[in-house]
Write an enzyme that holds these catalytic residues in place. Sequence first.
Site, PDB file in Angstrom:
ATOM      1  N   ARG A 231     134.367  36.335 -11.223  1.00 35.37           N
ATOM      2  CA  ARG A 231     133.645  35.565 -12.226  1.00 35.37           C
ATOM      3  C   ARG A 231     133.264  34.199 -11.646  1.00 35.37           C
ATOM      4  NH1 ARG A 231     132.861  39.634 -14.389  1.00 35.37           N
ATOM      5  NH2 ARG A 231     133.285  40.252 -16.549  1.00 35.37           N
ATOM      6  N   HIS A 279     125.102  39.709  -9.856  1.00 31.94           N
ATOM      7  CA  HIS A 279     126.188  40.309 -10.647  1.00 31.94           C
ATOM      8  C   HIS A 279     126.065  41.844 -10.671  1.00 31.94           C
ATOM      9  CE1 HIS A 279     129.243  39.407 -14.050  1.00 31.94           C
ATOM     10  NE2 HIS A 279     129.464  40.613 -13.560  1.00 31.94           N
TER      11      HIS A 279
HETATM   12  P1  NAP Z   1     142.985  43.903 -13.926  1.00 27.09           P
HETATM   13  O1  NAP Z   1     143.313  45.345 -13.723  1.00 27.09           O
HETATM   14  O2  NAP Z   1     143.319  43.270 -15.236  1.00 27.09           O
HETATM   15  O3  NAP Z   1     143.733  43.105 -12.762  1.00 27.09           O
HETATM   16  C1  NAP Z   1     143.769  41.709 -12.737  1.00 27.09           C
HETATM   17  C2  NAP Z   1     144.617  41.274 -11.555  1.00 27.09           C
HETATM   18  O4  NAP Z   1     144.555  39.850 -11.456  1.00 27.09           O
HETATM   19  C3  NAP Z   1     146.099  41.638 -11.735  1.00 27.09           C
HETATM   20  O5  NAP Z   1     146.653  42.004 -10.478  1.00 27.09           O
HETATM   21  C4  NAP Z   1     146.709  40.329 -12.217  1.00 27.09           C
HETATM   22  O6  NAP Z   1     148.084  40.141 -11.913  1.00 27.09           O
HETATM   23  C5  NAP Z   1     145.884  39.328 -11.425  1.00 27.09           C
HETATM   24  N1  NAP Z   1     145.929  38.010 -12.049  1.00 27.09           N
HETATM   25  C6  NAP Z   1     145.510  37.644 -13.276  1.00 27.09           C
HETATM   26  N2  NAP Z   1     145.740  36.336 -13.494  1.00 27.09           N
HETATM   27  C7  NAP Z   1     146.333  35.874 -12.372  1.00 27.09           C
HETATM   28  C8  NAP Z   1     146.829  34.620 -11.982  1.00 27.09           C
HETATM   29  N3  NAP Z   1     146.768  33.549 -12.792  1.00 27.09           N
HETATM   30  N4  NAP Z   1     147.388  34.498 -10.764  1.00 27.09           N
HETATM   31  C9  NAP Z   1     147.484  35.568  -9.933  1.00 27.09           C
HETATM   32  N5  NAP Z   1     147.020  36.803 -10.239  1.00 27.09           N
HETATM   33  C10 NAP Z   1     146.463  36.940 -11.443  1.00 27.09           C
HETATM   34  O7  NAP Z   1     141.450  43.630 -13.663  1.00 27.09           O
HETATM   35  P2  NAP Z   1     140.392  44.518 -12.837  1.00 27.09           P
HETATM   36  O8  NAP Z   1     139.970  45.680 -13.638  1.00 27.09           O
HETATM   37  O9  NAP Z   1     140.937  44.745 -11.477  1.00 27.09           O
HETATM   38  O10 NAP Z   1     139.150  43.508 -12.791  1.00 27.09           O
HETATM   39  C11 NAP Z   1     139.296  42.216 -12.263  1.00 27.09           C
HETATM   40  C12 NAP Z   1     138.086  41.377 -12.565  1.00 27.09           C
HETATM   41  O11 NAP Z   1     136.992  41.759 -11.735  1.00 27.09           O
HETATM   42  C13 NAP Z   1     137.520  41.497 -13.973  1.00 27.09           C
HETATM   43  O12 NAP Z   1     138.271  40.730 -14.893  1.00 27.09           O
HETATM   44  C14 NAP Z   1     136.116  40.968 -13.801  1.00 27.09           C
HETATM   45  O13 NAP Z   1     136.102  39.568 -14.001  1.00 27.09           O
HETATM   46  C15 NAP Z   1     135.805  41.259 -12.334  1.00 27.09           C
HETATM   47  N6  NAP Z   1     134.744  42.278 -12.202  1.00 27.09           N
HETATM   48  C16 NAP Z   1     133.554  41.897 -11.687  1.00 27.09           C
HETATM   49  C17 NAP Z   1     132.551  42.831 -11.520  1.00 27.09           C
HETATM   50  C18 NAP Z   1     131.235  42.457 -10.889  1.00 27.09           C
HETATM   51  O14 NAP Z   1     130.335  43.280 -10.840  1.00 27.09           O
HETATM   52  N7  NAP Z   1     131.080  41.271 -10.368  1.00 27.09           N
HETATM   53  C19 NAP Z   1     132.765  44.158 -11.914  1.00 27.09           C
HETATM   54  C20 NAP Z   1     133.998  44.501 -12.439  1.00 27.09           C
HETATM   55  C21 NAP Z   1     134.990  43.553 -12.576  1.00 27.09           C
HETATM   56  P3  NAP Z   1     149.192  41.181 -12.475  1.00 27.09           P
HETATM   57  O15 NAP Z   1     149.056  42.382 -11.575  1.00 27.09           O
HETATM   58  O16 NAP Z   1     150.484  40.477 -12.293  1.00 27.09           O
HETATM   59  O17 NAP Z   1     148.831  41.457 -13.902  1.00 27.09           O
HETATM   60  C1  GLV Z   2     131.585  43.233 -14.720  1.00 26.90           C
HETATM   61  O1  GLV Z   2     131.414  42.119 -14.354  1.00 26.90           O
HETATM   62  C2  GLV Z   2     132.763  43.684 -15.401  1.00 26.90           C
HETATM   63  O2  GLV Z   2     133.635  42.861 -15.680  1.00 26.90           O
HETATM   64  O3  GLV Z   2     132.837  44.888 -15.704  1.00 26.90           O
END
Ligand code: NAP
Ligand code: GLV
Length: 317
Positions: A231, A279
């Site tokens: 983000r 994005h």
């Molecule tokens: P997720 O499964 O919720 O995983 C989040 C990870 O971040 C977990 O390992 C969590 O730790 C860690 N985390 C959260 N807060 C933290 C902190 N303060 N310090 C250290 N680690 C922290 O999320 P996801 O599905 O992998 O997705 C992650 C993010 O990718 C989304 O929220 C979104 O913003 C981004 N995204 C972007 C795109 C794009 O196209 N640009 C697409 C999809 C997603 P724990 O393991 O301890 O819970």
């Molecule tokens: C894309 O940015 C997502 O969070 O799925």
Amino acid sequence: MSSSSPLLYVISGGDDPGQWRGVFAARFGDALRVAVWPEAVDPAAVDYIAAWSPPAAASFSGFSGLKAVFNLGAGVDKLLARADLDPAVPIIRLQDAGMAPQMVEYALYGVLRHQRDFDLYAADQAEKRWQPRLPRLAADTRVTVLGLGAIGGAVAQALAGLGYAVRGWSRSARSLPGVDCRAGADALLRLLAETEILISVLPSTPETRRLFNADTLGALPAGASFINCARGDQVDEAALLSLLDSGHIRMALLDVFVTEPLPQDSRLWGHPRVVATPHVAASTLPGPAVDQIADGIAALKAGVSPLPGQVDRGRSY
Ligand code: NAP
Ligand code: GLV
């Protein structure tokens, strides 16, 4: 279609919200009625909302029978920002649903660009300069993945599988094969000092907003690269630009920005050390997304708690 079937209301500011009507119909048939904002509905009759980047003009008030809001993506920052969404209603987000392999590819592009000097060769080509460099092994390339969840965990493991020296960072302790996992805020600065390519796959939360600032990016060794596929609000863009200007940051691959679309007057557009994409690092795939929503509805009906993918409002992800 039976008027007794549950009603799902799609509220999306994303591209082509109307597509969801056909996608849900193909998956559920008559078992689900679907309406798409701005089509008018009786809010009290809505059972589920499926939302992405909800437009400010769309209200979340009055949905008195709402059982869940399904986020049509991974990050829930836009939904959590909605003051009119009843905090008692569970928010369920997509978990991978086909996004993890896309993110692996995106991150790998940035890692290769740095490791195999493609950024330097692009600059050479522009000057018609024939200047071979000694290649470096993946094993000698230190990559750090911040966020080891459904998507970040897959990125870290894929890079480790290709032989990179991968470190990972999460809030709570994690263990992933081939990844040197660290946890907690206190571990961050030391980790950054050991990092050559930094990749953020963190959710946007109060703790991660502007996490990448002059202090943290400055803690990277000179010549490190930064990949942000998470983000934009995690970055102090002025600090990043200044570190790019000085060359402290060699290359930034940026998919997300503080303001999207990236404003025309942003210096990030034309910076020679920046690769910018709109994005698109990992997009929602309608088929897998709707399959996961179907599983979520089934889990709700079965009284499962917590639901798979249920957002913890206390953590903001
Ligand atoms: P997720 O499964 O919720 O995983 C989040 C990870 O971040 C977990 O390992 C969590 O730790 C860690 N985390 C959260 N807060 C933290 C902190 N303060 N310090 C250290 N680690 C922290 O999320 P996801 O599905 O992998 O997705 C992650 C993010 O990718 C989304 O929220 C979104 O913003 C981004 N995204 C972007 C795109 C794009 O196209 N640009 C697409 C999809 C997603 P724990 O393991 O301890 O819970
Ligand atoms: C894309 O940015 C997502 O969070 O799925």
